[in-house]
Design a protein around this motif. Structure first.
Motif, PDB file in Angstrom:
ATOM      1  N   LEU A 422       0.718  -1.380  -0.039  1.00  0.00           N
ATOM      2  CA  LEU A 422      -0.011  -0.019   0.119  1.00  0.00           C
ATOM      3  C   LEU A 422       0.758   1.306  -0.062  1.00  0.00           C
ATOM      4  N   LEU A 423       1.943   1.343   0.782  1.00  0.00           N
ATOM      5  CA  LEU A 423       2.787   2.496   0.909  1.00  0.00           C
ATOM      6  C   LEU A 423       4.443   2.080   0.418  1.00  0.00           C
ATOM      7  N   LYS A 424       4.870   2.704  -0.580  1.00  0.00           N
ATOM      8  CA  LYS A 424       6.167   2.482  -0.726  1.00  0.00           C
ATOM      9  C   LYS A 424       6.860   3.968  -1.064  1.00  0.00           C
ATOM     10  N   GLU A 425       7.971   4.110  -0.493  1.00  0.00           N
ATOM     11  CA  GLU A 425       8.749   5.420  -0.703  1.00  0.00           C
ATOM     12  C   GLU A 425       8.786   5.703  -2.011  1.00  0.00           C
ATOM     13  N   SER A 426       8.769   5.031  -3.203  1.00  0.00           N
ATOM     14  CA  SER A 426       8.828   5.583  -4.625  1.00  0.00           C
ATOM     15  C   SER A 426       7.366   5.960  -5.018  1.00  0.00           C
ATOM     16  N   ASP A 427       6.426   5.886  -4.173  1.00  0.00           N
ATOM     17  CA  ASP A 427       5.331   6.562  -4.534  1.00  0.00           C
ATOM     18  C   ASP A 427       5.366   7.909  -4.789  1.00  0.00           C
ATOM     19  N   GLU A 428       4.354   8.218  -5.799  1.00  0.00           N
ATOM     20  CA  GLU A 428       4.296   9.648  -6.363  1.00  0.00           C
ATOM     21  C   GLU A 428       3.921  10.579  -5.187  1.00  0.00           C
ATOM     22  N   TYR A 429       2.828   9.990  -4.595  1.00  0.00           N
ATOM     23  CA  TYR A 429       2.120  10.862  -3.408  1.00  0.00           C
ATOM     24  C   TYR A 429       2.515  10.327  -2.176  1.00  0.00           C
ATOM     25  N   PHE A 430       3.670   9.902  -1.745  1.00  0.00           N
ATOM     26  CA  PHE A 430       4.104   8.965  -0.513  1.00  0.00           C
ATOM     27  C   PHE A 430       3.690   9.677   0.802  1.00  0.00           C
ATOM     28  N   GLY A 431       4.033  11.269   0.576  1.00  0.00           N
ATOM     29  CA  GLY A 431       3.800  12.138   1.744  1.00  0.00           C
ATOM     30  C   GLY A 431       2.558  12.166   2.262  1.00  0.00           C
ATOM     31  N   GLU A 432       1.500  12.492   1.323  1.00  0.00           N
ATOM     32  CA  GLU A 432       0.097  12.707   1.273  1.00  0.00           C
ATOM     33  C   GLU A 432      -0.593  11.406   1.925  1.00  0.00           C
ATOM     34  N   LYS A 433      -0.164  10.085   1.119  1.00  0.00           N
ATOM     35  CA  LYS A 433      -0.630   8.952   1.738  1.00  0.00           C
ATOM     36  C   LYS A 433      -0.142   8.662   3.185  1.00  0.00           C
ATOM     37  N   LEU A 434       1.181   8.752   3.463  1.00  0.00           N
ATOM     38  CA  LEU A 434       1.619   8.532   4.972  1.00  0.00           C
ATOM     39  C   LEU A 434       0.761   9.458   6.100  1.00  0.00           C
ATOM     40  N   SER A 435       0.321  10.541   5.573  1.00  0.00           N
ATOM     41  CA  SER A 435      -0.120  11.610   6.549  1.00  0.00           C
ATOM     42  C   SER A 435      -1.747  11.084   6.544  1.00  0.00           C
TER      43      SER A 435
END
Length: 481
Positions: A422-435
């Motif tokens: 679900l969450l990979k550091e390579s994701d384009e929206y990593f910051g928004e997803k993690l938040s």
């Protein structure tokens, strides 16, 4: 659009009328058409949108009366019809009992209750009043005649047809169900309860896929009457399903009950359970799908805890008891351990334990059951959905649980416990997803406090999850624009 549950077309230049086909949108929960140039009347068919929770039609040019059919919208919490050209009586029942004057401000000629700050509606003329009294007298007389005739017929029928009464061993739940399906029909539908049709097994029985004679796919829950508590479990599920109606609860088609055999015939859920989607390598749920599922389950819990006359405690909330239909809409199932609280009780006692790992401390240690037990289980399920880790995993012990594992990861290590798919550091929206996920986990931890008094209410949980969804969607929209 019939499957949409959230529509916001506010602050545009839309003109014309609201189409009557809006009544076909059975999944619609939130609708905003505010600040447009819409004309015409509010369609009567809007009263058919049974799942509607929020409606904003303010700042338009709508005219005519407010449909009385809207009184049937039992889930409608927010109404804003201000700044239009509406006239006639403001409905006073259903969702309108909690409305304020602000919902109807600046309209042309509305009338109704004093609390809406509008003039009272004109009284009916004396002639119409007399006519109404005459009609009422006629209807009452006819009603008395029909009632006497029905009672007489019933007396004769009971006297001479006693042999047709239900046998002592029959379960009255059969009478309450809309269909009658025989044991032999179920035997044929499941191919003799063949293992190839087995969908799963629970504490008190097994569930099989079946196909009825008319071609309908169903799920048949057969109770193992050799198990202690199976009879009680069947009776509880019949009692619950006979009365409860919600889009996120499993629908019961019928029951089959004899002294030697008991089964429930349920609506078939072709997408399987949430558990299957979490742990199978052939399936994947993205962030928004997981959040939508949790919001729907929270909505079902709010209905069970707060919106039904007798509070209903599910007592066994977990991903395997959340089933997904063809459109990935979740349905809460398996009410075999459910407890119904009396009018004066907010807590009860049970000797039957649900699934370990999801139990609230007071439930597991003392057998005390309340709505806050479901809240605790829901919090554990939220964490499981986003970590893809079962609370009964071998990695946990007396000193480490799923809850503490995740709580200890906040704030710096949270990304390492979230589902890697679900969450990979390579994701384009990593910051928004993690938040977004961090906010959801915070809600979950508020559900799993040790003390029941400190846990969040289901109303607060539902509001928080919806707010998180809106914030995430807003951040995605701003990034794309």
């Amino acid at each position: 659009m019939k499957m949409a549950n959230w529509i916001d077309l506010s602050a545009n230049q839309f003109s014309g009328g609201i189409p009557d086909s809006i009544g076909d949108m059975q999944n619609l929960q939130n609708l905003s058409l505010a600040h447009n140039r819409l004309e015409g009347s509010i369609p009567e068919s809007i009263g058919k949108v049974s799942s509607l929770e929020s409606l904003d039609l303010s700042h338009n040019f709508l005219s005519g009366s407010i449909p009385m059919s809207m009184e049937n919208l039992r889930y409608l919490k927010y109404i804003n019809l201000s700044f239009n050209n509406l006239s006639g009586e403001i409905p006073s029942k259903g969702p309108f009992t909690n409305c304020t004057a602000e919902s109807f401000a600046s309209n042309q000629a509305l009338c109704g209750a004093q609390r809406f700050l509008v003039p009272p509606c004109p009284t009916i003329s004396a002639h119409r009043s007399r006519t109404k009294r005459v009609h009422r007298t006629i209807f009452i007389s006819l009603g008395v005649i029909i009632a006497v005739g029905a009672l007489s017929f019933g007396f004769v029928y009971l006297r001479y047809r006693r042999k047709d009464k239900l046998p002592n061993g029959a379960n009255l739940s059969l009478v309450a169900m809309p269909e009658r399906i025989s044991y032999f029909e179920l035997l044929q539908a499941t191919n003799g309860y063949n293992e190839s049709n087995l969908l799963g097994a629970g504490s008190f029985g097994s569930v099989y896929r079946g196909t009825l004679g008319d071609g309908r796919a169903v799920a048949v829950k057969v109770f193992n009457l050799q198990m202690e508590g199976a009879f009680k479990s069947f009776d509880v599920e019949c009692e619950v399903f006979r009365n409860l109606r919600h889009r996120n609860l499993t629908k019961v088609i019928s029951s089959c009950s004899t002294p030697e055999f008991k089964a429930l015939v349920l609506e078939f859920m072709p997408k399987g359970s949430l558990e299957k989607w979490l742990y199978s390598h052939n399936y994947f749920l993205d962030l928004m799908q997981r959040l939508d599922i949790l919001i729907d389950v929270a909505g079902a819990l709010q209905y069970l805890h707060c919106e039904y006359a007798t509070p209903v405690i599910h007592c066994d909330l977990k991903p395997s008891n959340v089933l997904l239909d063809q459109d990935m809409v979740p349905h809460l199932s398996d009410f075999g351990l459910t407890k119904l609280l009396g009018e004066e009780n907010s807590i009860t006692y049970t000797e039957t334990l649900a699934t370990l790992g999801y139990l609230a401390p007071e439930y597991g240690l003392e057998g005390l059951v309340s709505a806050k037990c479901d809240i605790y289980s829901f919090g554990i399920m939220i964490i499981e959905v986003f970590t893809r880790t079962n609370p009964k995993s071998e990695m946990f012990s007396e000193k480490l649980s799923l809850k503490s594992w995740v709580a200890n990861s906040i704030p710096d290590e949270l990304a390492h416990v979230i589902d890697a798919n679900l969450l990979k550091e390579s994701d384009e929206y990593f910051g928004e997803k993690l938040s977004c996920i961090a906010s959801i986990i915070k809600v979950a931890l508020g559900c799993t406090m040790e003390s029941p008094r400190e846990r969040s209410s289901i109303q607060d949980v539902l509001v928080a999850l919806k707010k998180i969804k809106l914030q995430y969607m807003s951040s995605q929209s701003s990034r794309k624009s």
